[in-house]
Motif scaffolding. Structure first.
Motif, mmCIF file in Angstrom:
data_model
loop_
_atom_site.group_PDB
_atom_site.id
_atom_site.type_symbol
_atom_site.label_atom_id
_atom_site.label_comp_id
_atom_site.label_asym_id
_atom_site.label_seq_id
_atom_site.Cartn_x
_atom_site.Cartn_y
_atom_site.Cartn_z
ATOM 1 N N LEU A 50 0.918 -1.112 -0.082
ATOM 2 C CA LEU A 50 0.187 0.041 0.069
ATOM 3 C C LEU A 50 0.717 1.319 0.000
ATOM 4 O O LEU A 50 0.595 2.350 -0.449
ATOM 5 C CB LEU A 50 -0.719 -0.091 1.149
ATOM 6 N N ASP A 51 1.967 1.435 0.611
ATOM 7 C CA ASP A 51 2.867 2.313 0.897
ATOM 8 C C ASP A 51 3.520 2.524 -0.715
ATOM 9 O O ASP A 51 3.554 3.882 -0.958
ATOM 10 C CB ASP A 51 4.089 2.374 1.602
ATOM 11 N N SER A 52 3.660 1.544 -1.360
ATOM 12 C CA SER A 52 4.238 1.747 -2.657
ATOM 13 C C SER A 52 3.443 2.238 -3.641
ATOM 14 O O SER A 52 3.643 3.000 -4.400
ATOM 15 C CB SER A 52 4.692 0.374 -3.372
ATOM 16 N N LEU A 53 1.789 1.908 -3.581
ATOM 17 C CA LEU A 53 0.858 2.401 -4.292
ATOM 18 C C LEU A 53 0.544 3.723 -3.877
ATOM 19 O O LEU A 53 0.494 4.655 -4.906
ATOM 20 C CB LEU A 53 -0.375 1.522 -4.092
ATOM 21 N N ARG A 54 0.595 3.971 -2.728
ATOM 22 C CA ARG A 54 0.453 5.528 -2.278
ATOM 23 C C ARG A 54 1.454 6.347 -2.758
ATOM 24 O O ARG A 54 1.241 7.610 -3.545
ATOM 25 C CB ARG A 54 0.392 5.707 -0.836
ATOM 26 N N GLY A 55 2.747 6.052 -2.663
ATOM 27 C CA GLY A 55 4.062 6.599 -3.234
ATOM 28 C C GLY A 55 3.941 7.002 -4.773
ATOM 29 O O GLY A 55 4.360 8.034 -5.224
ATOM 30 N N ALA A 56 3.240 6.201 -5.519
ATOM 31 C CA ALA A 56 3.074 6.238 -7.064
ATOM 32 C C ALA A 56 1.973 7.068 -7.260
ATOM 33 O O ALA A 56 1.340 7.474 -8.360
ATOM 34 C CB ALA A 56 2.790 4.949 -7.698
ATOM 35 N N GLY A 57 1.074 7.471 -6.145
ATOM 36 C CA GLY A 57 -0.158 8.100 -6.290
ATOM 37 C C GLY A 57 -1.343 7.386 -6.707
ATOM 38 O O GLY A 57 -2.641 8.106 -7.234
ATOM 39 N N LEU A 58 -1.295 6.158 -6.801
ATOM 40 C CA LEU A 58 -2.497 5.221 -7.176
ATOM 41 C C LEU A 58 -3.351 5.080 -6.143
ATOM 42 O O LEU A 58 -4.663 4.758 -6.672
ATOM 43 C CB LEU A 58 -1.801 3.950 -7.738
ATOM 44 N N VAL A 59 -3.200 5.242 -5.081
ATOM 45 C CA VAL A 59 -4.082 4.874 -3.777
ATOM 46 C C VAL A 59 -3.799 5.907 -2.864
ATOM 47 O O VAL A 59 -2.836 6.725 -2.758
ATOM 48 C CB VAL A 59 -4.229 3.421 -3.079
ATOM 49 N N ARG A 60 -4.927 6.461 -2.067
ATOM 50 C CA ARG A 60 -5.004 7.431 -1.217
ATOM 51 C C ARG A 60 -5.489 6.814 0.130
ATOM 52 O O ARG A 60 -6.281 5.760 0.093
ATOM 53 C CB ARG A 60 -5.671 8.626 -1.396
ATOM 54 N N ALA A 61 -5.304 7.286 1.294
ATOM 55 C CA ALA A 61 -5.525 6.661 2.639
ATOM 56 C C ALA A 61 -6.238 7.865 3.309
ATOM 57 O O ALA A 61 -6.248 8.854 3.376
ATOM 58 C CB ALA A 61 -4.276 6.252 3.447
ATOM 59 N N GLU A 62 -7.179 7.139 4.388
ATOM 60 C CA GLU A 62 -8.022 8.139 4.941
ATOM 61 C C GLU A 62 -8.313 7.435 6.422
ATOM 62 O O GLU A 62 -8.919 6.290 6.369
ATOM 63 C CB GLU A 62 -9.347 8.479 4.334
ATOM 64 N N ARG A 63 -8.233 8.142 7.391
ATOM 65 C CA ARG A 63 -8.205 7.624 8.788
ATOM 66 C C ARG A 63 -9.904 7.589 8.932
ATOM 67 O O ARG A 63 -10.500 8.779 9.021
ATOM 68 C CB ARG A 63 -7.427 8.569 9.742
ATOM 69 N N ARG A 66 -10.007 4.243 14.166
ATOM 70 C CA ARG A 66 -8.943 3.661 14.389
ATOM 71 C C ARG A 66 -8.304 2.920 13.089
ATOM 72 O O ARG A 66 -7.330 2.721 13.158
ATOM 73 C CB ARG A 66 -9.183 2.420 15.454
ATOM 74 N N ALA A 67 -9.129 2.875 12.314
ATOM 75 C CA ALA A 67 -8.680 2.141 10.848
ATOM 76 C C ALA A 67 -8.300 3.189 9.827
ATOM 77 O O ALA A 67 -8.743 4.384 9.935
ATOM 78 C CB ALA A 67 -9.715 1.173 10.515
ATOM 79 N N VAL A 68 -7.169 2.903 9.102
ATOM 80 C CA VAL A 68 -6.818 3.587 7.829
ATOM 81 C C VAL A 68 -7.528 2.885 6.774
ATOM 82 O O VAL A 68 -7.153 1.623 6.545
ATOM 83 C CB VAL A 68 -5.158 3.562 7.858
ATOM 84 N N VAL A 69 -8.265 3.450 5.996
ATOM 85 C CA VAL A 69 -9.183 2.714 4.870
ATOM 86 C C VAL A 69 -8.305 3.401 3.514
ATOM 87 O O VAL A 69 -8.252 4.658 3.389
ATOM 88 C CB VAL A 69 -10.349 3.283 4.788
ATOM 89 N N TYR A 70 -7.932 2.513 2.619
ATOM 90 C CA TYR A 70 -7.245 2.925 1.326
ATOM 91 C C TYR A 70 -8.415 2.745 0.095
ATOM 92 O O TYR A 70 -9.338 2.004 0.232
ATOM 93 C CB TYR A 70 -6.325 1.925 1.189
ATOM 94 N N GLU A 71 -8.175 3.567 -0.761
ATOM 95 C CA GLU A 71 -9.053 3.757 -1.904
ATOM 96 C C GLU A 71 -8.362 4.155 -3.115
ATOM 97 O O GLU A 71 -7.242 4.777 -2.936
ATOM 98 C CB GLU A 71 -10.211 4.378 -1.774
ATOM 99 N N VAL A 72 -8.651 3.679 -4.271
ATOM 100 C CA VAL A 72 -8.112 3.994 -5.611
ATOM 101 C C VAL A 72 -8.257 5.351 -5.894
ATOM 102 O O VAL A 72 -9.303 5.894 -5.634
ATOM 103 C CB VAL A 72 -8.645 3.104 -6.778
ATOM 104 N N ASP A 73 -7.074 6.028 -6.243
ATOM 105 C CA ASP A 73 -7.223 7.489 -6.752
ATOM 106 C C ASP A 73 -7.459 7.510 -8.318
ATOM 107 O O ASP A 73 -6.647 7.247 -9.135
ATOM 108 C CB ASP A 73 -5.730 8.096 -6.650
ATOM 109 N N GLY A 74 -8.662 7.345 -8.722
ATOM 110 C CA GLY A 74 -9.077 7.324 -10.082
ATOM 111 C C GLY A 74 -8.638 8.459 -11.017
ATOM 112 O O GLY A 74 -8.404 8.152 -12.077
ATOM 113 N N GLY A 75 -8.470 9.735 -10.347
ATOM 114 C CA GLY A 75 -7.891 10.715 -11.172
ATOM 115 C C GLY A 75 -6.563 10.420 -11.742
ATOM 116 O O GLY A 75 -6.168 10.642 -12.875
#
Length: 117
Positions: A50-63, A66-75
């Motif tokens: 997930l960190d790699s995907l976030r680093g490439a800007g492909l996913v974003r995280a939202e707290r 207590r959980a961090v939820v990840y979703e695809v960055d469609g843009g």
């Protein structure tokens, strides 16, 4: 996105597990724990992917609590798709250009030195 950013995106997506995580997140947002429960990969490994995907800007995280939820960055995926379309269009024009050059009279062919004519 610039074409210099595309190699990083492709390097990230070149890993089968990261690709599967991205596809899964495309269906619905999820936490690292959710993803680990659905995968043979450990939660710690999922977090690294997930960190790699976030680093490439492909996913974003939202707290969320207590959980961090990840979703695809469609843009971002749209940007990648547009960049690939531009490259595909350029490649698609090449056969037409080759045909034009091949069918042109020898003296009109670009790039031939006068001694080759």
């Amino acid at each position: 996105m610039t074409t210099t950013q595309l190699p990083r995106v492709f390097a990230v997506l070149g890993d089968h597990t990261r690709w599967e995580v991205l596809v899964r997140l495309g269906r619905a947002p999820a936490s690292a724990s959710d993803l680990a429960r659905e995968s043979p990969v450990s939660r710690q490994a999922i977090v690294k992917h997930l960190d790699s995907l976030r680093g490439a800007g492909l996913v974003r995280a939202e707290r969320r609590g207590r959980a961090v939820v990840y979703e695809v960055d469609g843009g971002r995926l749209d940007e990648v798709g547009r960049d690939l379309s531009v490259m595909a269009e350029a490649w698609d024009r090449r056969p037409a250009r080759i045909k034009t050059i091949a069918e042109a009279p020898e003296q009109d062919r670009p790039g031939e030195p006068p001694s080759a004519r």
